[in-house]
Design a protein around this motif. Structure first.
Motif, PDB file in Angstrom:
ATOM      1  N   MET A  82      26.453  12.759 -18.730  1.00  0.00           N
ATOM      2  CA  MET A  82      26.746  14.093 -19.245  1.00  0.00           C
ATOM      3  C   MET A  82      25.974  15.111 -18.408  1.00  0.00           C
ATOM      4  SD  MET A  82      26.544  15.575 -23.097  1.00  0.00           S
ATOM      5  CE  MET A  82      28.258  15.414 -23.525  1.00  0.00           C
ATOM      6  N   GLU A  83      26.594  16.215 -18.178  1.00  0.00           N
ATOM      7  CA  GLU A  83      26.037  17.280 -17.344  1.00  0.00           C
ATOM      8  C   GLU A  83      24.881  17.984 -18.073  1.00  0.00           C
ATOM      9  OE1 GLU A  83      27.777  21.349 -15.555  1.00  0.00           O
ATOM     10  OE2 GLU A  83      29.128  19.616 -15.517  1.00  0.00           O
ATOM     11  N   GLU A  84      23.811  18.303 -17.329  1.00  0.00           N
ATOM     12  CA  GLU A  84      22.637  18.933 -17.923  1.00  0.00           C
ATOM     13  C   GLU A  84      22.967  20.290 -18.547  1.00  0.00           C
ATOM     14  OE1 GLU A  84      18.203  20.334 -16.631  1.00  0.00           O
ATOM     15  OE2 GLU A  84      19.031  18.540 -15.689  1.00  0.00           O
ATOM     16  N   ASN A  85      23.862  21.054 -17.943  1.00  0.00           N
ATOM     17  CA  ASN A  85      24.263  22.351 -18.507  1.00  0.00           C
ATOM     18  C   ASN A  85      24.928  22.178 -19.877  1.00  0.00           C
ATOM     19  OD1 ASN A  85      23.279  23.807 -16.369  1.00  0.00           O
ATOM     20  ND2 ASN A  85      25.247  23.976 -15.319  1.00  0.00           N
ATOM     21  N   ALA A  86      25.722  21.124 -20.030  1.00  0.00           N
ATOM     22  CA  ALA A  86      26.391  20.867 -21.311  1.00  0.00           C
ATOM     23  C   ALA A  86      25.360  20.540 -22.383  1.00  0.00           C
ATOM     24  CB  ALA A  86      27.398  19.734 -21.171  1.00  0.00           C
ATOM     25  N   ILE A  87      24.338  19.781 -22.007  1.00  0.00           N
ATOM     26  CA  ILE A  87      23.282  19.437 -22.961  1.00  0.00           C
ATOM     27  C   ILE A  87      22.496  20.677 -23.363  1.00  0.00           C
ATOM     28  CG2 ILE A  87      21.102  18.176 -23.223  1.00  0.00           C
ATOM     29  CD1 ILE A  87      22.395  15.919 -21.574  1.00  0.00           C
ATOM     30  N   GLU A  88      22.140  21.500 -22.390  1.00  0.00           N
ATOM     31  CA  GLU A  88      21.404  22.739 -22.685  1.00  0.00           C
ATOM     32  C   GLU A  88      22.224  23.662 -23.579  1.00  0.00           C
ATOM     33  OE1 GLU A  88      18.242  23.517 -22.065  1.00  0.00           O
ATOM     34  OE2 GLU A  88      18.039  21.502 -21.240  1.00  0.00           O
ATOM     35  N   LYS A  89      23.530  23.785 -23.296  1.00  0.00           N
ATOM     36  CA  LYS A  89      24.399  24.626 -24.124  1.00  0.00           C
ATOM     37  C   LYS A  89      24.477  24.070 -25.541  1.00  0.00           C
ATOM     38  CE  LYS A  89      28.972  26.741 -24.493  1.00  0.00           C
ATOM     39  NZ  LYS A  89      28.689  27.067 -25.854  1.00  0.00           N
ATOM     40  N   CYS A  90      24.604  22.764 -25.660  1.00  0.00           N
ATOM     41  CA  CYS A  90      24.659  22.128 -26.977  1.00  0.00           C
ATOM     42  C   CYS A  90      23.363  22.383 -27.746  1.00  0.00           C
ATOM     43  CB  CYS A  90      24.908  20.628 -26.818  1.00  0.00           C
ATOM     44  SG  CYS A  90      24.947  19.743 -28.379  1.00  0.00           S
ATOM     45  N   LEU A  91      22.231  22.224 -27.074  1.00  0.00           N
ATOM     46  CA  LEU A  91      20.940  22.478 -27.722  1.00  0.00           C
ATOM     47  C   LEU A  91      20.836  23.926 -28.190  1.00  0.00           C
ATOM     48  CD1 LEU A  91      18.489  20.515 -25.387  1.00  0.00           C
ATOM     49  CD2 LEU A  91      18.999  20.024 -27.791  1.00  0.00           C
ATOM     50  N   GLN A  92      21.225  24.868 -27.335  1.00  0.00           N
ATOM     51  CA  GLN A  92      21.143  26.281 -27.708  1.00  0.00           C
ATOM     52  C   GLN A  92      22.091  26.603 -28.860  1.00  0.00           C
ATOM     53  OE1 GLN A  92      18.798  28.502 -26.534  1.00  0.00           O
ATOM     54  NE2 GLN A  92      19.544  29.569 -28.346  1.00  0.00           N
ATOM     55  N   ASP A  93      23.309  26.074 -28.810  1.00  0.00           N
ATOM     56  CA  ASP A  93      24.268  26.294 -29.899  1.00  0.00           C
ATOM     57  C   ASP A  93      23.731  25.749 -31.218  1.00  0.00           C
ATOM     58  OD1 ASP A  93      25.997  27.473 -28.107  1.00  0.00           O
ATOM     59  OD2 ASP A  93      27.378  25.748 -28.003  1.00  0.00           O
ATOM     60  N   THR A  94      23.107  24.590 -31.169  1.00  0.00           N
ATOM     61  CA  THR A  94      22.553  23.975 -32.376  1.00  0.00           C
ATOM     62  C   THR A  94      21.382  24.800 -32.906  1.00  0.00           C
ATOM     63  OG1 THR A  94      23.253  21.793 -31.625  1.00  0.00           O
ATOM     64  CG2 THR A  94      21.568  21.862 -33.335  1.00  0.00           C
ATOM     65  N   LYS A  95      20.520  25.266 -32.018  1.00  0.00           N
ATOM     66  CA  LYS A  95      19.401  26.123 -32.444  1.00  0.00           C
ATOM     67  C   LYS A  95      19.920  27.419 -33.058  1.00  0.00           C
ATOM     68  CE  LYS A  95      16.120  24.325 -29.066  1.00  0.00           C
ATOM     69  NZ  LYS A  95      15.350  24.598 -27.839  1.00  0.00           N
ATOM     70  N   ASP A  96      20.953  28.001 -32.465  1.00  0.00           N
ATOM     71  CA  ASP A  96      21.550  29.224 -33.022  1.00  0.00           C
ATOM     72  C   ASP A  96      22.114  28.959 -34.418  1.00  0.00           C
ATOM     73  OD1 ASP A  96      20.915  30.517 -30.657  1.00  0.00           O
ATOM     74  OD2 ASP A  96      22.971  30.462 -29.868  1.00  0.00           O
ATOM     75  N   HIS A  97      22.791  27.831 -34.568  1.00  0.00           N
ATOM     76  CA  HIS A  97      23.351  27.455 -35.867  1.00  0.00           C
ATOM     77  C   HIS A  97      22.243  27.295 -36.914  1.00  0.00           C
ATOM     78  CE1 HIS A  97      25.693  25.391 -38.921  1.00  0.00           C
ATOM     79  NE2 HIS A  97      24.767  24.447 -38.919  1.00  0.00           N
TER      80      HIS A  97
END
Length: 67
Positions: free
Chosen positions: A1-16
């Protein structure tokens, strides 16, 4: 999995998580305020006299019963 996808997922989860916490706090404040003022009207007329007259009788009843 691409590192950018993981970072985006982490940020989206933190925002949620932040949004959920915001609305839970907002709701808990509203519930606390409602709780503080819920029975305040029983401390002044006309309810005060009604509860002084019927309060003891009401204590013996079961809420929601046929009585």
């Amino acid at each position: 999995m691409e590192e950018n996808a993981i970072e985006k997922c982490l940020q989206d989860t933190k925002d949620h998580i932040g949004r959920v916490n915001h609305y839970l706090l907002k709701t808990s404040i509203e519930l606390k305020q409602r709780g503080l003022f819920h029975d305040a009207s029983k401390l002044v007329e006309p309810e005060l006299s009604i509860f002084a007259t019927y309060g003891e009788k009401l204590k013996g009843l079961t809420y929601g019963s046929d009585e």
